[in-house]
Write a protein that holds these residues in place. Structure first.
Motif, mmCIF file in Angstrom:
data_model
loop_
_atom_site.group_PDB
_atom_site.id
_atom_site.type_symbol
_atom_site.label_atom_id
_atom_site.label_comp_id
_atom_site.label_asym_id
_atom_site.label_seq_id
_atom_site.Cartn_x
_atom_site.Cartn_y
_atom_site.Cartn_z
ATOM 1 N N ARG A 161 4.504 0.024 -2.064
ATOM 2 C CA ARG A 161 3.135 0.123 -2.569
ATOM 3 C C ARG A 161 3.108 0.204 -4.097
ATOM 4 N NH1 ARG A 161 -0.035 4.149 1.555
ATOM 5 N NH2 ARG A 161 0.659 3.146 3.479
ATOM 6 N N THR A 197 2.333 -3.788 -3.775
ATOM 7 C CA THR A 197 1.091 -4.227 -3.122
ATOM 8 C C THR A 197 -0.130 -3.420 -3.560
ATOM 9 O OG1 THR A 197 1.718 -2.856 -1.257
ATOM 10 C CG2 THR A 197 2.159 -5.213 -1.058
ATOM 11 N N ARG A 206 2.703 -8.851 -0.376
ATOM 12 C CA ARG A 206 3.560 -8.587 0.780
ATOM 13 C C ARG A 206 4.623 -9.683 0.921
ATOM 14 N NH1 ARG A 206 0.186 -6.551 5.995
ATOM 15 N NH2 ARG A 206 -0.277 -4.457 5.250
ATOM 16 N N THR A 208 5.636 -11.101 3.631
ATOM 17 C CA THR A 208 5.134 -12.136 4.545
ATOM 18 C C THR A 208 4.262 -13.153 3.788
ATOM 19 O OG1 THR A 208 3.513 -10.434 5.090
ATOM 20 C CG2 THR A 208 5.211 -10.897 6.730
ATOM 21 N N ALA A 239 5.478 -2.804 12.217
ATOM 22 C CA ALA A 239 4.455 -3.822 11.938
ATOM 23 C C ALA A 239 5.014 -4.905 11.016
ATOM 24 C CB ALA A 239 3.230 -3.170 11.306
HETATM 25 P P1 A2P Z 1 0.354 -2.927 1.956
HETATM 26 O O1 A2P Z 1 0.208 -2.004 0.794
HETATM 27 O O2 A2P Z 1 -0.411 -4.213 1.786
HETATM 28 O O3 A2P Z 1 0.045 -2.255 3.293
HETATM 29 P P2 A2P Z 1 4.158 1.560 3.894
HETATM 30 O O4 A2P Z 1 4.287 2.411 2.642
HETATM 31 O O5 A2P Z 1 2.827 1.586 4.563
HETATM 32 O O6 A2P Z 1 5.317 1.751 4.862
HETATM 33 O O7 A2P Z 1 4.328 0.051 3.389
HETATM 34 C C1 A2P Z 1 5.401 -0.366 2.564
HETATM 35 C C2 A2P Z 1 5.115 -1.757 2.071
HETATM 36 O O8 A2P Z 1 5.146 -2.662 3.172
HETATM 37 C C3 A2P Z 1 3.749 -1.880 1.444
HETATM 38 O O9 A2P Z 1 3.875 -2.627 0.264
HETATM 39 C C4 A2P Z 1 2.936 -2.584 2.499
HETATM 40 O O10 A2P Z 1 1.910 -3.407 1.987
HETATM 41 C C5 A2P Z 1 3.963 -3.449 3.173
HETATM 42 N N1 A2P Z 1 3.600 -3.745 4.560
HETATM 43 C C6 A2P Z 1 3.126 -2.870 5.486
HETATM 44 N N2 A2P Z 1 2.893 -3.480 6.656
HETATM 45 C C7 A2P Z 1 3.209 -4.775 6.480
HETATM 46 C C8 A2P Z 1 3.185 -5.923 7.332
HETATM 47 N N3 A2P Z 1 2.760 -5.834 8.606
HETATM 48 N N4 A2P Z 1 3.584 -7.100 6.808
HETATM 49 C C9 A2P Z 1 4.000 -7.195 5.527
HETATM 50 N N5 A2P Z 1 4.058 -6.144 4.685
HETATM 51 C C10 A2P Z 1 3.674 -4.957 5.134
#
Ligand code: A2P
Ligand code: FAD
Length: 275
Positions: A161, A197, A206, A208, A239
């Motif tokens: 993040r 992000t 992200r 993806t 996820a």
């Molecule tokens: P985002 O900020 O858009 O949710 P977390 O701290 O929630 O575990 O997330 C770690 C990182 O992984 C964040 O940058 C988050 O982006 C990203 N992320 C979370 N879920 C997904 C997903 N399903 N696909 C791709 N990136 C993800």
């Protein structure tokens, strides 16, 4: 000097009497949610870079409280390194976050896991795709000469993040170039692509999205992934893993395993709430 009392500090129960005790040799706090630490390595412990072990502390009743942890140090290191979340009410990490040099933790010396080089077919370019603490197994693999001996190019994509959450990985990658064992190989072959992000940084988004839009390929000046040349290892939340698998399959890569090496492999960075 007055000693400060931290009301949140819960002393860990000593584990000296256990055969699997290891001594903490270093602790570094990166953010209020992330820390890394090093411990002595059992002389008999052999593992493949990318594998995980069970580590922990004794609970209040004197019973081992263990959780899976990726070994973040490479197989050749004399010590073991771990990179950890601090879950405020987490049974283990609410205590583990307070360990100090000289303390002991429990370490079960039975390494396992799918993020090993042997679980992939040979290829040209290896992708490490991680969110959050999912970088831990790749901290091991990025420091293993075998990684660079098997691949012409290695791309480390790490997404968090915020910028401060990337710092452990950023410092690790920066230090690689001075490493006497792999410095030259890493400088030549390793491409590092960190993104955030929820805070501005040089690269955003992200993993993806950066793969499906083609942005990462354009930024690195490389062709899109294809099953003939590209191999991938994935480690993040459930996820993330589900979504990135769909993206990799879209490029034609198939999921492999130790028993059947193919083009990509996946490991959970943690088991989420209710899963
Ligand atoms: P985002 O900020 O858009 O949710 P977390 O701290 O929630 O575990 O997330 C770690 C990182 O992984 C964040 O940058 C988050 O982006 C990203 N992320 C979370 N879920 C997904 C997903 N399903 N696909 C791709 N990136 C993800
Ligand atoms: P738990 O009761 O285990 O977890 C409570 C909640 O905290 C979970 O439901 C989840 O929502 C959240 N959570 C747990 N771990 C994380 C995490 N790493 N990142 C974000 N949220 C999390 N954790 C690490 O910190 N470093 C590692 O190298 C690591 N490797 C793992 C390897 C595997 C194969 C698996 C399955 C898990 C791994 N974990 C790792 C997670 C770890 O096992 C524990 O869940 C974590 O240490 C928290 O323990 P706890 O008892 O405090 O809380």
């Amino acid at each position: 000097m007055t000693e400060q009392t931290n009301v949140n500090q819960i002393p860990s129960t000593p584990v000296k009497t256990l055969p699997d005790a290891q001594t903490v040799t270093a602790v570094h706090h990166w953010t209020d949610r992330l820390f890394s630490f090093r411990v002595t390595r059992p002389r008999t412990l052999r593992f493949r870079s990318g594998e995980f072990v069970m580590i922990g502390l004794l609970d209040d009743k004197g019973k081992p409280l263990l959780r899976a942890y990726s070994i973040a140090s490479p197989a050749w290191d004399e010590e073991l390194e771990f990179y950890s979340i601090k879950v405020p009410d987490g049974p283990l990490t609410s205590r583990l976050q307070h360990i100090q040099v000289g303390d002991e933790i429990i370490l079960r010396p039975k390494p396992v896991g799918t993020l090993v080089l042997d679980a992939l077919l040979p290829g040209h370019r290896l992708w490490f795709l991680a969110t959050g603490t999912g970088i831990a197994p790749f901290a091991s693999l990025m420091r293993d000469p075998d990684t660079y001996e098997r691949y012409d190019e290695v791309v480390m994509m790490h997404t968090c993040r915020t910028v401060e959450e990337l710092e452990y990985g950023r410092e690790l990658v920066a230090a690689l170039k001075d490493d006497p064992l792999i410095g030259e190989m890493a400088a030549e072959k390793l491409r590092y692509y960190p993104t955030t992000t929820r805070e501005d940084s040089p690269h955003m988004g992200r993993i993806t999205d950066n793969l499906t839009s083609g942005k990462v390929f354009a930024d690195l000046g490389i062709p899109p992934m294809d099953a003939g040349h590209d191999r991938a290892m994935v480690c993040g939340s459930l996820a993330f893993n589900v979504d990135v698998k769909a993206v990799l399959e879209g490029f034609g890569l198939r999921e492999g395993a130790n028993s059947e090496p193919l083009e990509y492999v996946v490991e959970k960075a943690f088991v989420g709430d209710g899963i």
